[in-house]
Design an enzyme around this catalytic site. Structure first.
Site, PDB file in Angstrom:
ATOM      1  N   ASP A  13      35.268  53.366  27.368  1.00  0.00           N
ATOM      2  CA  ASP A  13      36.688  54.172  27.042  1.00  0.00           C
ATOM      3  C   ASP A  13      36.536  55.057  25.955  1.00  0.00           C
ATOM      4  OD1 ASP A  13      37.410  52.282  29.047  1.00  0.00           O
ATOM      5  OD2 ASP A  13      38.877  51.200  27.788  1.00  0.00           O
ATOM      6  N   ASP A  63      31.590  48.611  11.065  1.00  0.00           N
ATOM      7  CA  ASP A  63      31.566  47.275  12.047  1.00  0.00           C
ATOM      8  C   ASP A  63      33.034  46.584  11.983  1.00  0.00           C
ATOM      9  OD1 ASP A  63      29.146  45.669  13.459  1.00  0.00           O
ATOM     10  OD2 ASP A  63      31.038  44.576  13.136  1.00  0.00           O
ATOM     11  N   THR A 130      44.343  43.123  27.234  1.00  0.00           N
ATOM     12  CA  THR A 130      43.720  42.954  28.358  1.00  0.00           C
ATOM     13  C   THR A 130      44.330  42.141  29.269  1.00  0.00           C
ATOM     14  OG1 THR A 130      41.547  42.091  29.608  1.00  0.00           O
ATOM     15  CG2 THR A 130      42.121  41.148  27.326  1.00  0.00           C
ATOM     16  N   GLU A 132      42.741  39.871  30.840  1.00  0.00           N
ATOM     17  CA  GLU A 132      42.324  38.499  30.804  1.00  0.00           C
ATOM     18  C   GLU A 132      43.194  37.735  30.113  1.00  0.00           C
ATOM     19  OE1 GLU A 132      39.046  37.083  31.774  1.00  0.00           O
ATOM     20  OE2 GLU A 132      39.516  38.639  33.196  1.00  0.00           O
ATOM     21  N   TYR A 154      36.620  35.358  25.073  1.00  0.00           N
ATOM     22  CA  TYR A 154      37.005  36.704  24.747  1.00  0.00           C
ATOM     23  C   TYR A 154      38.445  36.778  24.910  1.00  0.00           C
ATOM     24  CZ  TYR A 154      38.122  41.383  26.895  1.00  0.00           C
ATOM     25  OH  TYR A 154      38.446  42.580  26.845  1.00  0.00           O
ATOM     26  N   LYS A 158      41.167  37.942  22.253  1.00  0.00           N
ATOM     27  CA  LYS A 158      42.055  38.894  22.486  1.00  0.00           C
ATOM     28  C   LYS A 158      43.602  38.673  22.272  1.00  0.00           C
ATOM     29  CE  LYS A 158      39.577  42.739  23.459  1.00  0.00           C
ATOM     30  NZ  LYS A 158      39.662  44.048  23.276  1.00  0.00           N
TER      31      LYS A 158
HETATM   32  P1  NDP Z   1      32.656  48.763  26.177  1.00  0.00           P
HETATM   33  O1  NDP Z   1      31.792  47.482  25.912  1.00  0.00           O
HETATM   34  O2  NDP Z   1      31.950  49.692  26.975  1.00  0.00           O
HETATM   35  O3  NDP Z   1      32.485  49.258  24.515  1.00  0.00           O
HETATM   36  C1  NDP Z   1      32.556  48.312  23.460  1.00  0.00           C
HETATM   37  C2  NDP Z   1      32.442  49.230  22.140  1.00  0.00           C
HETATM   38  O4  NDP Z   1      32.743  48.514  21.056  1.00  0.00           O
HETATM   39  C3  NDP Z   1      31.165  49.856  22.022  1.00  0.00           C
HETATM   40  O5  NDP Z   1      31.355  51.078  21.370  1.00  0.00           O
HETATM   41  C4  NDP Z   1      30.406  48.893  21.107  1.00  0.00           C
HETATM   42  O6  NDP Z   1      29.520  49.499  20.360  1.00  0.00           O
HETATM   43  C5  NDP Z   1      31.684  48.649  20.395  1.00  0.00           C
HETATM   44  N1  NDP Z   1      31.696  47.208  19.585  1.00  0.00           N
HETATM   45  C6  NDP Z   1      31.307  46.134  19.788  1.00  0.00           C
HETATM   46  N2  NDP Z   1      31.353  45.217  19.035  1.00  0.00           N
HETATM   47  C7  NDP Z   1      31.505  45.915  17.757  1.00  0.00           C
HETATM   48  C8  NDP Z   1      31.581  45.385  16.379  1.00  0.00           C
HETATM   49  N3  NDP Z   1      31.702  44.309  16.127  1.00  0.00           N
HETATM   50  N4  NDP Z   1      32.291  46.460  15.580  1.00  0.00           N
HETATM   51  C9  NDP Z   1      32.446  47.834  15.833  1.00  0.00           C
HETATM   52  N5  NDP Z   1      32.135  48.238  17.275  1.00  0.00           N
HETATM   53  C10 NDP Z   1      31.834  47.115  18.196  1.00  0.00           C
HETATM   54  O7  NDP Z   1      33.953  48.442  26.376  1.00  0.00           O
HETATM   55  P2  NDP Z   1      34.905  49.416  27.279  1.00  0.00           P
HETATM   56  O8  NDP Z   1      35.022  50.860  26.814  1.00  0.00           O
HETATM   57  O9  NDP Z   1      35.102  48.789  28.540  1.00  0.00           O
HETATM   58  O10 NDP Z   1      36.446  48.712  26.485  1.00  0.00           O
HETATM   59  C11 NDP Z   1      37.103  49.243  25.606  1.00  0.00           C
HETATM   60  C12 NDP Z   1      38.061  48.250  25.009  1.00  0.00           C
HETATM   61  O11 NDP Z   1      39.070  47.869  25.954  1.00  0.00           O
HETATM   62  C13 NDP Z   1      37.390  46.788  24.459  1.00  0.00           C
HETATM   63  O12 NDP Z   1      38.078  46.206  23.313  1.00  0.00           O
HETATM   64  C14 NDP Z   1      37.508  45.945  25.833  1.00  0.00           C
HETATM   65  O13 NDP Z   1      37.571  44.547  25.399  1.00  0.00           O
HETATM   66  C15 NDP Z   1      38.953  46.529  26.156  1.00  0.00           C
HETATM   67  N6  NDP Z   1      39.276  46.318  27.593  1.00  0.00           N
HETATM   68  C16 NDP Z   1      38.576  46.935  28.594  1.00  0.00           C
HETATM   69  C17 NDP Z   1      38.797  46.885  29.880  1.00  0.00           C
HETATM   70  C18 NDP Z   1      38.095  47.471  31.027  1.00  0.00           C
HETATM   71  O14 NDP Z   1      38.167  47.191  31.966  1.00  0.00           O
HETATM   72  N7  NDP Z   1      37.068  48.156  30.597  1.00  0.00           N
HETATM   73  C19 NDP Z   1      40.229  46.347  30.611  1.00  0.00           C
HETATM   74  C20 NDP Z   1      40.954  45.718  29.155  1.00  0.00           C
HETATM   75  C21 NDP Z   1      40.558  45.865  27.978  1.00  0.00           C
HETATM   76  P3  NDP Z   1      27.990  49.501  20.915  1.00  0.00           P
HETATM   77  O15 NDP Z   1      27.926  50.657  21.624  1.00  0.00           O
HETATM   78  O16 NDP Z   1      27.284  49.461  19.540  1.00  0.00           O
HETATM   79  O17 NDP Z   1      27.698  48.292  21.311  1.00  0.00           O
HETATM   80  P1  GDR Z   2      35.960  40.915  33.834  1.00  0.00           P
HETATM   81  O1  GDR Z   2      34.829  41.767  34.611  1.00  0.00           O
HETATM   82  O2  GDR Z   2      35.217  39.719  33.568  1.00  0.00           O
HETATM   83  O3  GDR Z   2      36.995  41.066  34.741  1.00  0.00           O
HETATM   84  O4  GDR Z   2      36.204  41.577  32.331  1.00  0.00           O
HETATM   85  P2  GDR Z   2      33.279  41.622  35.291  1.00  0.00           P
HETATM   86  O5  GDR Z   2      33.032  43.215  35.908  1.00  0.00           O
HETATM   87  O6  GDR Z   2      32.370  41.306  34.326  1.00  0.00           O
HETATM   88  O7  GDR Z   2      33.728  40.817  36.206  1.00  0.00           O
HETATM   89  C1  GDR Z   2      34.836  40.771  37.195  1.00  0.00           C
HETATM   90  C2  GDR Z   2      34.734  39.521  38.234  1.00  0.00           C
HETATM   91  O8  GDR Z   2      33.416  39.683  39.089  1.00  0.00           O
HETATM   92  C3  GDR Z   2      32.816  38.523  39.176  1.00  0.00           C
HETATM   93  N1  GDR Z   2      31.368  38.605  39.260  1.00  0.00           N
HETATM   94  C4  GDR Z   2      30.534  39.060  38.562  1.00  0.00           C
HETATM   95  N2  GDR Z   2      30.889  39.784  37.412  1.00  0.00           N
HETATM   96  C5  GDR Z   2      29.562  40.086  36.645  1.00  0.00           C
HETATM   97  N3  GDR Z   2      29.781  40.336  35.397  1.00  0.00           N
HETATM   98  N4  GDR Z   2      28.363  40.196  37.196  1.00  0.00           N
HETATM   99  C6  GDR Z   2      28.049  39.324  38.581  1.00  0.00           C
HETATM  100  O9  GDR Z   2      26.899  39.290  39.039  1.00  0.00           O
HETATM  101  C7  GDR Z   2      29.350  39.002  39.067  1.00  0.00           C
HETATM  102  N5  GDR Z   2      29.277  38.250  40.374  1.00  0.00           N
HETATM  103  C8  GDR Z   2      30.767  38.101  40.322  1.00  0.00           C
HETATM  104  C9  GDR Z   2      33.288  37.688  37.538  1.00  0.00           C
HETATM  105  O10 GDR Z   2      32.997  36.293  37.879  1.00  0.00           O
HETATM  106  C10 GDR Z   2      34.665  38.280  37.578  1.00  0.00           C
HETATM  107  O11 GDR Z   2      35.664  37.224  38.278  1.00  0.00           O
HETATM  108  C11 GDR Z   2      36.274  43.037  32.485  1.00  0.00           C
HETATM  109  C12 GDR Z   2      35.802  43.506  31.016  1.00  0.00           C
HETATM  110  O12 GDR Z   2      35.760  44.693  30.857  1.00  0.00           O
HETATM  111  C13 GDR Z   2      36.756  43.150  29.570  1.00  0.00           C
HETATM  112  O13 GDR Z   2      36.534  43.784  28.489  1.00  0.00           O
HETATM  113  C14 GDR Z   2      38.092  43.533  30.309  1.00  0.00           C
HETATM  114  O14 GDR Z   2      39.199  42.716  29.255  1.00  0.00           O
HETATM  115  C15 GDR Z   2      38.368  43.004  31.632  1.00  0.00           C
HETATM  116  O15 GDR Z   2      37.627  43.459  32.530  1.00  0.00           O
HETATM  117  C16 GDR Z   2      39.888  43.274  32.075  1.00  0.00           C
END
Ligand code: NDP
Ligand code: GDR
Length: 350
Positions: A13, A63, A130, A132, A154, A158
């Site tokens: 994101d 961080d 989220t 979640e 997690y 959150k």
């Molecule tokens: P990513 O896992 O792709 O990115 C997470 C980012 O957070 C990376 O830049 C990571 O850095 C950084 N990070 C992790 N730990 C720390 C820390 N201790 N201090 C500073 N930075 C840190 O996540 P997404 O882009 O998918 O998601 C963005 C945000 O939205 C997250 O907070 C996630 O929980 C939330 N979210 C995501 C959803 C989704 O479906 N993608 C849905 C709902 C919420 P590095 O690259 O160094 O690891």
């Molecule tokens: P989620 O995403 O837990 O919803 O969190 P993920 O893609 O990890 O899992 C979605 C669903 O798929 C099932 N699943 C598996 N998941 C993974 N990762 N690997 C597998 O092999 C697998 N097989 C089945 C999981 O059990 C789950 O039900 C994501 C993250 O981006 C969070 O940070 C964010 O907050 C939520 O989406 C909204």
């Protein structure tokens, strides 16, 4: 020129949001973590030598677990807007590192909010909340009024982030908002999240580089949207006169199983399911070979079985609607992974 600070800029994101804000003319500052390998692959195309003219992107080490660093960063940058996207974002991993997840995903939010309050920098704040939070769902579909029932370290962390954002808004009048975003994906999605794991494996199988992949609970259901659509709402929320919390989703729910079927269908292949439970396999109908097996290692100690969002408030108040839905999302992702395999110079997700 407006100035934004993004934590988590190296993530899925963060990279799309940085692109969006730069296109709007913002000066963008990102917090990055020191790592022993490069972790800026998703934003390298945006980065220019800061000695050159017209630079818009600046990176700072930091961080979410380090409050003195966050305070200094705020004082130095004086951002107009702060987007807190940084997090240990993997649900299953949070069962392995619960304390660290709480440090970064719960207390990290407090550290930024308190830095805003104590420095007096009048920045608007976005918190990456989220779906979640809804966990063991109490009503379908989920909206801003649905009760929370988090099901992982997690999600519990959150939940603290959600409430402390709301609390600082009410207690100190901060312009602080929560986006309760449902799952959103893209070709830049981390490789261990389910959608990307599927599209990468399917692309490799299609090109003859891999035979089989292993999955957990394929009957889990999610409301999957496109990350590029979802970062727009983050910006939009901070442009409102009043801070508020919004559910962001497509309003469509599909199983992981359907995601696999649709991915293989885009490749002109079919999947047939045979067996039950941990013995279940996915057979590629074009080759007759088993391409997917279940591995209980991917089952979670507590699972979120289904999530379906109702984004009516975001549509009504902000005029936001998702442009990309399930079919198109799968297509974007599988085409991205095929391209990545075929062209080593291809930069993911452009
Ligand atoms: P990513 O896992 O792709 O990115 C997470 C980012 O957070 C990376 O830049 C990571 O850095 C950084 N990070 C992790 N730990 C720390 C820390 N201790 N201090 C500073 N930075 C840190 O996540 P997404 O882009 O998918 O998601 C963005 C945000 O939205 C997250 O907070 C996630 O929980 C939330 N979210 C995501 C959803 C989704 O479906 N993608 C849905 C709902 C919420 P590095 O690259 O160094 O690891
Ligand atoms: P989620 O995403 O837990 O919803 O969190 P993920 O893609 O990890 O899992 C979605 C669903 O798929 C099932 N699943 C598996 N998941 C993974 N990762 N690997 C597998 O092999 C697998 N097989 C089945 C999981 O059990 C789950 O039900 C994501 C993250 O981006 C969070 O940070 C964010 O907050 C939520 O989406 C909204």
């Amino acid at each position: 020129m407006k100035r934004a600070l993004i934590s988590g800029i190296t993530g899925q994101d963060g990279s799309y949001l940085a692109e969006l804000l730069m296109a709007k003319g913002y000066e963008v500052h990102g917090i990055i973590r020191r790592a022993s390998t490069f972790n800026t692959g998703r934003i390298d195309h945006l980065y220019k030598d800061p000695h050159l003219e017209g630079v818009q992107l600046f990176l700072h080490y930091g961080d979410l677990t380090d409050s003195s660093n966050l305070n200094r960063t705020l004082e130095k940058i004086h951002p107009d807007e702060i987007y807190n996207l940084g997090a240990q974002s993997h649900v299953q991993v949070s069962f392995e590192v619960p304390e660290y997840t709480a440090e970064s995903d719960a207390l990290g939010v407090l550290r930024i909010l308190d830095a805003i309050r104590s420095t007096g920098v009048p920045a608007r704040f976005y918190q990456a909340s989220t779906s979640e939070l809804f966990g063991k769902v109490q009503e379908v579909p989920q909206s801003e009024t649905t009760p929370f029932y988090p099901r992982s370290p997690y999600a519990v962390a959150k939940q603290y982030g959600f409430w402390i954002t709301k609390n600082y808004r009410e207690a100190y009048g901060l312009h602080a908002s929560n986006g309760i975003l449902f799952n959103h994906e893209s070709p830049r999605r981390g490789e261990t999240f389910v959608t990307r794991k599927i599209t990468m494996a399917a692309a490799r199988i299609h090109r003859g580089l891999q035979e089989c992949f292993y999955m957990g609970n394929i009957d889990a259901r999610r409301d999957w949207g496109y990350a590029k659509d979802y970062v727009k709402i983050m910006w939009l929320m901070l442009q409102q006169e009043k801070p508020d919390d919004y559910v962001i989703a497509t309003g469509e729910m599909h199983t992981v199983r359907e995601f696999i079927e649709k991915t293989f269908a885009h490749l002109g292949r079919g999947i047939e399911w045979r067996g039950k439970g941990v013995e279940e396999v996915g057979v590629d109908t074009t080759t007759g070979k088993v391409v997917m097996r279940v591995d209980p290692r991917y089952f979670r100690p507590a699972e979120v079985e289904q999530l379906l969002g109702n984004p009516a408030k975001a549509k009504r108040d902000l005029g936001w609607e998702p442009a990309v839905k399930f079919d198109e999302l799968v297509k974007i992702m599988i085409e991205g992974d095929l391209r990545l395999l075929d062209d080593p110079n291809y930069e993911i997700g452009f």
